[in-house]
Design an enzyme around this catalytic site. Structure first.
Site, PDB file in Angstrom:
ATOM      1  N   SER A 171       0.892  -1.208   0.100  1.00  0.00           N
ATOM      2  CA  SER A 171       0.230   0.023  -0.023  1.00  0.00           C
ATOM      3  C   SER A 171       0.744   1.314   0.359  1.00  0.00           C
ATOM      4  O   SER A 171       0.482   2.252  -0.299  1.00  0.00           O
ATOM      5  CB  SER A 171      -0.945  -0.181   1.156  1.00  0.00           C
ATOM      6  OG  SER A 171      -0.404  -0.183   2.379  1.00  0.00           O
ATOM      7  N   ASN A 206      -3.118  -2.642  12.984  1.00  0.00           N
ATOM      8  CA  ASN A 206      -4.244  -2.696  12.568  1.00  0.00           C
ATOM      9  C   ASN A 206      -4.964  -1.227  13.626  1.00  0.00           C
ATOM     10  O   ASN A 206      -5.864  -0.396  12.979  1.00  0.00           O
ATOM     11  CB  ASN A 206      -5.136  -4.020  13.272  1.00  0.00           C
ATOM     12  CG  ASN A 206      -4.640  -5.015  12.488  1.00  0.00           C
ATOM     13  OD1 ASN A 206      -4.148  -4.939  11.429  1.00  0.00           O
ATOM     14  ND2 ASN A 206      -5.297  -6.244  13.027  1.00  0.00           N
ATOM     15  N   THR A 208     -39.012  26.601 -13.128  1.00  0.00           N
ATOM     16  CA  THR A 208     -39.565  25.252 -12.355  1.00  0.00           C
ATOM     17  C   THR A 208     -39.754  24.503 -13.474  1.00  0.00           C
ATOM     18  O   THR A 208     -40.283  24.880 -14.711  1.00  0.00           O
ATOM     19  CB  THR A 208     -40.613  25.217 -11.302  1.00  0.00           C
ATOM     20  OG1 THR A 208     -41.939  25.327 -11.987  1.00  0.00           O
ATOM     21  CG2 THR A 208     -40.519  26.283 -10.227  1.00  0.00           C
ATOM     22  N   HIS A 209     -39.638  23.226 -13.475  1.00  0.00           N
ATOM     23  CA  HIS A 209     -39.400  22.262 -14.610  1.00  0.00           C
ATOM     24  C   HIS A 209     -38.817  22.899 -15.898  1.00  0.00           C
ATOM     25  O   HIS A 209     -38.918  22.410 -17.144  1.00  0.00           O
ATOM     26  CB  HIS A 209     -40.979  21.957 -14.949  1.00  0.00           C
ATOM     27  CG  HIS A 209     -41.847  21.618 -13.889  1.00  0.00           C
ATOM     28  ND1 HIS A 209     -42.157  20.293 -13.499  1.00  0.00           N
ATOM     29  CD2 HIS A 209     -42.389  22.187 -12.882  1.00  0.00           C
ATOM     30  CE1 HIS A 209     -42.849  20.161 -12.540  1.00  0.00           C
ATOM     31  NE2 HIS A 209     -43.054  21.297 -12.254  1.00  0.00           N
ATOM     32  N   SER A 267     -12.469  24.028 -29.056  1.00  0.00           N
ATOM     33  CA  SER A 267     -12.493  23.122 -29.895  1.00  0.00           C
ATOM     34  C   SER A 267     -11.273  22.851 -30.819  1.00  0.00           C
ATOM     35  O   SER A 267     -10.805  23.886 -31.338  1.00  0.00           O
ATOM     36  CB  SER A 267     -13.752  23.053 -30.496  1.00  0.00           C
ATOM     37  OG  SER A 267     -13.606  22.047 -31.751  1.00  0.00           O
ATOM     38  N   LYS A 313     -15.863  27.787 -31.098  1.00  0.00           N
ATOM     39  CA  LYS A 313     -16.143  27.188 -30.013  1.00  0.00           C
ATOM     40  C   LYS A 313     -15.526  27.883 -28.694  1.00  0.00           C
ATOM     41  O   LYS A 313     -14.277  27.956 -28.759  1.00  0.00           O
ATOM     42  CB  LYS A 313     -16.086  25.685 -29.941  1.00  0.00           C
ATOM     43  CG  LYS A 313     -17.095  25.082 -30.909  1.00  0.00           C
ATOM     44  CD  LYS A 313     -18.472  25.099 -30.259  1.00  0.00           C
ATOM     45  CE  LYS A 313     -18.469  23.885 -29.400  1.00  0.00           C
ATOM     46  NZ  LYS A 313     -19.504  22.965 -29.005  1.00  0.00           N
ATOM     47  N   ASN A 335     -16.154  26.371 -24.730  1.00  0.00           N
ATOM     48  CA  ASN A 335     -16.731  25.632 -24.112  1.00  0.00           C
ATOM     49  C   ASN A 335     -16.726  25.722 -22.648  1.00  0.00           C
ATOM     50  O   ASN A 335     -15.436  26.123 -22.188  1.00  0.00           O
ATOM     51  CB  ASN A 335     -16.415  24.088 -24.442  1.00  0.00           C
ATOM     52  CG  ASN A 335     -16.623  23.762 -26.095  1.00  0.00           C
ATOM     53  OD1 ASN A 335     -17.576  24.264 -26.440  1.00  0.00           O
ATOM     54  ND2 ASN A 335     -15.841  22.973 -26.466  1.00  0.00           N
ATOM     55  N   GLU A 356     -18.550  21.686 -16.608  1.00  0.00           N
ATOM     56  CA  GLU A 356     -18.817  20.527 -16.916  1.00  0.00           C
ATOM     57  C   GLU A 356     -17.878  19.297 -16.240  1.00  0.00           C
ATOM     58  O   GLU A 356     -18.498  18.395 -15.810  1.00  0.00           O
ATOM     59  CB  GLU A 356     -18.553  20.342 -18.525  1.00  0.00           C
ATOM     60  CG  GLU A 356     -19.632  20.853 -19.524  1.00  0.00           C
ATOM     61  CD  GLU A 356     -19.067  20.723 -20.957  1.00  0.00           C
ATOM     62  OE1 GLU A 356     -19.804  20.503 -21.568  1.00  0.00           O
ATOM     63  OE2 GLU A 356     -18.064  21.343 -21.260  1.00  0.00           O
ATOM     64  N   TYR A 400     -10.103  -6.733  11.784  1.00  0.00           N
ATOM     65  CA  TYR A 400      -9.562  -6.276  10.752  1.00  0.00           C
ATOM     66  C   TYR A 400      -9.135  -7.256   9.610  1.00  0.00           C
ATOM     67  O   TYR A 400      -9.056  -8.456   9.933  1.00  0.00           O
ATOM     68  CB  TYR A 400      -7.903  -5.805  11.062  1.00  0.00           C
ATOM     69  CG  TYR A 400      -7.203  -5.380   9.894  1.00  0.00           C
ATOM     70  CD1 TYR A 400      -7.314  -4.147   9.351  1.00  0.00           C
ATOM     71  CD2 TYR A 400      -6.339  -6.017   8.905  1.00  0.00           C
ATOM     72  CE1 TYR A 400      -6.547  -3.417   8.150  1.00  0.00           C
ATOM     73  CE2 TYR A 400      -5.826  -5.660   7.800  1.00  0.00           C
ATOM     74  CZ  TYR A 400      -5.729  -4.316   7.622  1.00  0.00           C
ATOM     75  OH  TYR A 400      -5.260  -3.779   6.498  1.00  0.00           O
ATOM     76  N   GLN A 410      -7.634  -2.241   3.645  1.00  0.00           N
ATOM     77  CA  GLN A 410      -6.500  -1.447   2.963  1.00  0.00           C
ATOM     78  C   GLN A 410      -7.241  -0.859   1.692  1.00  0.00           C
ATOM     79  O   GLN A 410      -6.523   0.432   1.186  1.00  0.00           O
ATOM     80  CB  GLN A 410      -5.508  -2.488   2.409  1.00  0.00           C
ATOM     81  CG  GLN A 410      -4.246  -1.511   1.774  1.00  0.00           C
ATOM     82  CD  GLN A 410      -3.048  -2.513   1.781  1.00  0.00           C
ATOM     83  OE1 GLN A 410      -2.501  -2.681   2.733  1.00  0.00           O
ATOM     84  NE2 GLN A 410      -2.652  -3.089   0.511  1.00  0.00           N
TER      85      GLN A 410
HETATM   86  N1  ARG Z   1      -1.555  -1.548   4.965  1.00  0.00           N
HETATM   87  C1  ARG Z   1      -2.379  -1.898   5.895  1.00  0.00           C
HETATM   88  C2  ARG Z   1      -3.777  -1.209   5.356  1.00  0.00           C
HETATM   89  O1  ARG Z   1      -3.705  -0.369   5.079  1.00  0.00           O
HETATM   90  C3  ARG Z   1      -1.997  -1.697   7.185  1.00  0.00           C
HETATM   91  C4  ARG Z   1      -2.559  -2.664   8.213  1.00  0.00           C
HETATM   92  C5  ARG Z   1      -1.843  -3.951   7.775  1.00  0.00           C
HETATM   93  N2  ARG Z   1      -2.339  -5.155   8.962  1.00  0.00           N
HETATM   94  C6  ARG Z   1      -2.204  -6.346   8.733  1.00  0.00           C
HETATM   95  N3  ARG Z   1      -2.577  -7.097   9.951  1.00  0.00           N
HETATM   96  N4  ARG Z   1      -1.628  -6.742   7.681  1.00  0.00           N
HETATM   97  O2  ARG Z   1      -4.659  -1.662   6.007  1.00  0.00           O
END
Ligand code: ARG
Length: 459
Positions: free
Chosen positions: A23, A112, A157-158, A279, A285, A287, A292, A319, A324
Site C-alpha cells: 500500500s 491494525n 421550475t421544470h 475545440s 467554440k 466551451n 462540465e 481487521y 486496505q
Molecule cells: N497497509 C495496511 C492497511 O492499509 C496496514 C494494516 C496491515 N495490517 C495487517 N494485519 N496486515 O490496511
C-alpha cells in the site's frame, strides 16, 4: 526488503504478490500522521513503564528526524522505497537511524490500530482544509449576491419560466446548500476524531496504557470503546465519502444551471476565458469545461462512496486486508474536492452576467401569479382567481398579444373582478418585492440571507 512479519515464513513472497499487497504507493501520504501517532505511542508506553526515559527520547528524536527528512522533500522520499506500507517504511527509517531500540516502539501496538489511527488523524487535517475551501466558495457567492442584488431574472421550475427572482436569490440558493455541507462536515468531525490506538490487533492492549492521556496528547475527543470494533470501524470514511458525494451533487446542480445559462440561447452569463476551453476542430467554440468537469466529478465521488460501502459489506469481524481498500477512494475524494472547490470559486468569481439578456427573458407570463394574487386581494378565492387568469392567458394567446395588452373590456368579460388598477402588476421589480416573507426573493429578504451567511462564515 524484509517485511515486519517475516519470522514464521520460510519462503519468499512472489514479486507479483508483493506488488499486489503493497500500500506504500498510495498510503505514503499518511507519513506525517503515522509519525505523530508513533511519537504519542512512545510516550504512552514510556508512561506504562515499557521504555526508559532515554529510550523514549531516542525514539522520539529519531521519529522527528525522519519527519524532517521526509518533509524536506516528500516527493523524493518514497521514490525507491520497496516497503510494504507507510508503517513499515517509517519503522525501517527509524531503525536505520537509531538502531535496535527502534524495535521497542511497536510494543503493544498492531498495524491494525495504527492504520486506523493514522487515517483518522490524516482525515481530521483534511476536513479543516476542505472547510476553508468551501467557506471561500460561499463567500464568493455571497459577495456577488450583494454586489448584483439589483439584477432580476426569470426563475424556473421544470425548466419553464415561472416567476421573476433576483439573480442574487439564485446565487444564494446554492450558497445555502453549500452551507449545509459545511454544517454536515462539522457534524461528522467528532466521528472522525476518535482514537483507536491502544486496541492492539483486535483484543486490546495487554500493557497498562493510559488511553485517555494518549487521546489528549493526540487531540482526539474520544477513545474507541471496543477494540474489535475499533480496528475495523470505517464508518468515518463512509460518512466522509457520503458528505463528499452530496457536495459533489450540489456542485453539479449549480454547474448545470450555469452551463445552460452560458448557452447562446440563454446568454445570461459568460464564463471567463480563464475557465473555458476551445475545440480542436471548430474555431468558434468556447466551451464551459470547468463547469462540465465540476458536474462530472459528482459521478466519480459517488463511485468512491459506493466502492467503499461495497468493500465493507459482509466483512467478518475485526481487521481484514480488504480494509486496505479504504484509502484510495478516500484519497481520491479528498484530492477531487481539493481541486474542485477552488475551481468552482474561480469560475464563479470571474464569470460575467448579462442583466440585459436576463431582463429580455422576463415575459408577462411570469407575472400571471401576481395577477391572480391581485384578484385574491379583492376577495376572490385563489382557486377561482387561478382559473380566471388561466382564461386571460388563453385570451392573450388567441389575440396574439402580451398579457398586459389584453384590453380591460376583455378581462372584465372573463370576470367583473378585474379592474384598471390591476395594471400595476405588470412590473417585475414590484413582483419580486412582494416576496418579502423570510426566505423570499425580495431585496430585504435577500439582504437578510446575506447577513445570515456572513454571520455563519465569521464563526
Ligand atoms: N497497509 C495496511 C492497511 O492499509 C496496514 C494494516 C496491515 N495490517 C495487517 N494485519 N496486515 O490496511
Amino acid at each position: 526488503m524484509s517485511p515486519l512479519w517475516g519470522g514464521r515464513f520460510a519462503g519468499q513472497t512472489d514479486p507479483l504478490m508483493a506488488r499486489f499487497n503493497a500500500s506504500l504507493p498510495f498510503d505514503w501520504r499518511l507519513w506525517d500522521a503515522d509519525i505523530t501517532g508513533s511519537v504519542a505511542w512512545a510516550t504512552a508506553i514510556w508512561r506504562a513503564g515499557l521504555l526508559t526515559e532515554d529510550e523514549r527520547d531516542q525514539i522520539i528524536r529519531g521519529l522527528e528526524a525522519v519527519r524532517d527528512e521526509i518533509a524536506a522533500d516528500p516527493a523524493a522520499a518514497f521514490v525507491d522505497a520497496a516497503d510494504e506500507d507507510i508503517h513499515s517504511f517509517i519503522e525501517r527509517r527509524l531503525t536505520e537511524r537509531i538502531g535496535a531500540v527502534a524495535g521497542k516502539l511497536h510494543t503493544g501496538r498492531s498495524r491494525n490500530d495504527q492504520v486506523a489511527t493514522d487515517l483518522r488523524l490524516w482525515l481530521r487535517g483534511q476536513v479543516a482544509e476542505l472547510d476553508q475551501a468551501l467557506a471561500a466558495l460561499i463567500r464568493a457567492a455571497t459577495d456577488r449576491a450583494e454586489a448584483e442584488i439589483d439584477v432580476l431574472m426569470p426563475g424556473y421550475t421544470h425548466l419553464q419560466p415561472a416567476q421573476p427572482i433576483r439573480w442574487s436569490h439564485w446565487l444564494l440558493s446554492h450558497a445555502w446548500a453549500w452551507q449545509r455541507d459545511r454544517a454536515r462536515l462539522a457534524d461528522l468531525l467528532p466521528h472522525v476524531n476518535v482514537l483507536p490506538l491502544g486496541s492492539g490487533a483486535l483484543a486490546g492492549c495487554p500493557f497498562s496504557i493510559d488511553r485517555a492521556a494518549l487521546a489528549a496528547d493526540l487531540g482526539c475527543a474520544a477513545v474507541s470503546p471496543n477494540s474489535l470494533d475499533a480496528v475495523s470501524d470505517r464508518d468515518f470514511v463512509a460518512e466522509f465519502l457520503f458528505w463528499a458525494t452530496l457536495l459533489g451533487v450540489h456542485l453539479s446542480r449549480w454547474a448545470e444551471d450555469l452551463i445552460l445559462w452560458s448557452s447562446r440561447e440563454f446568454g445570461f452569463v459568460t464564463l471567463a476565458d480563464a475557465y473555458s476551453t476551445g475545440s480542436s476542430l471548430m474555431p468558434q467554440k468556447k466551451n464551459p469545461d470547468s463547469l462540465e468537469l465540476l458536474r462530472g466529478k459528482a459521478g466519480r465521488l459517488h463511485g468512491d462512496l459506493v466502492g467503499l460501502l461495497t468493500t465493507l459489506k459482509g466483512l467478518p469481524s475485526a481487521y481484514d486486508k480488504d480494509l486496505q481498500e479504504d484509502k484510495e477512494p478516500l484519497f481520491d475524494a479528498v484530492d477531487t474536492l481539493a481541486l474542485t472547490l477552488p475551481v468552482a470559486r474561480g469560475a464563479l468569481e470571474t464569470l460575467t452576467i448579462r442583466p440585459d439578456r436576463m431582463e429580455a427573458a422576463l415575459g408577462d407570463e411570469l407575472l400571471a401569479t401576481d395577477l391572480a394574487d391581485a384578484l385574491v386581494r379583492r376577495g376572490v378565492p385563489f382557486r377561482q382567481s387561478h382559473h380566471l387568469v388561466g382564461q386571460v392567458v388563453q385570451r392573450a394567446e388567441a389575440l396574439g398579444c402580451a398579457l398586459r395588452d389584453v384590453p380591460l373590456a376583455a378581462l372584465q368579460a372573463i370576470s367583473p373582478h378585474f379592474d384598471a388598477e390591476m395594471a400595476a402588476v405588470w412590473d417585475f421589480e414590484r413582483s419580486v418585492e412582494q416576496r418579502a416573507a423570510t426566505g423570499g426573493a425580495a431585496r430585504p429578504a435577500v439582504q437578510a440571507q446575506i447577513a445570515a451567511l456572513r454571520g455563519l462564515l465569521a464563526q
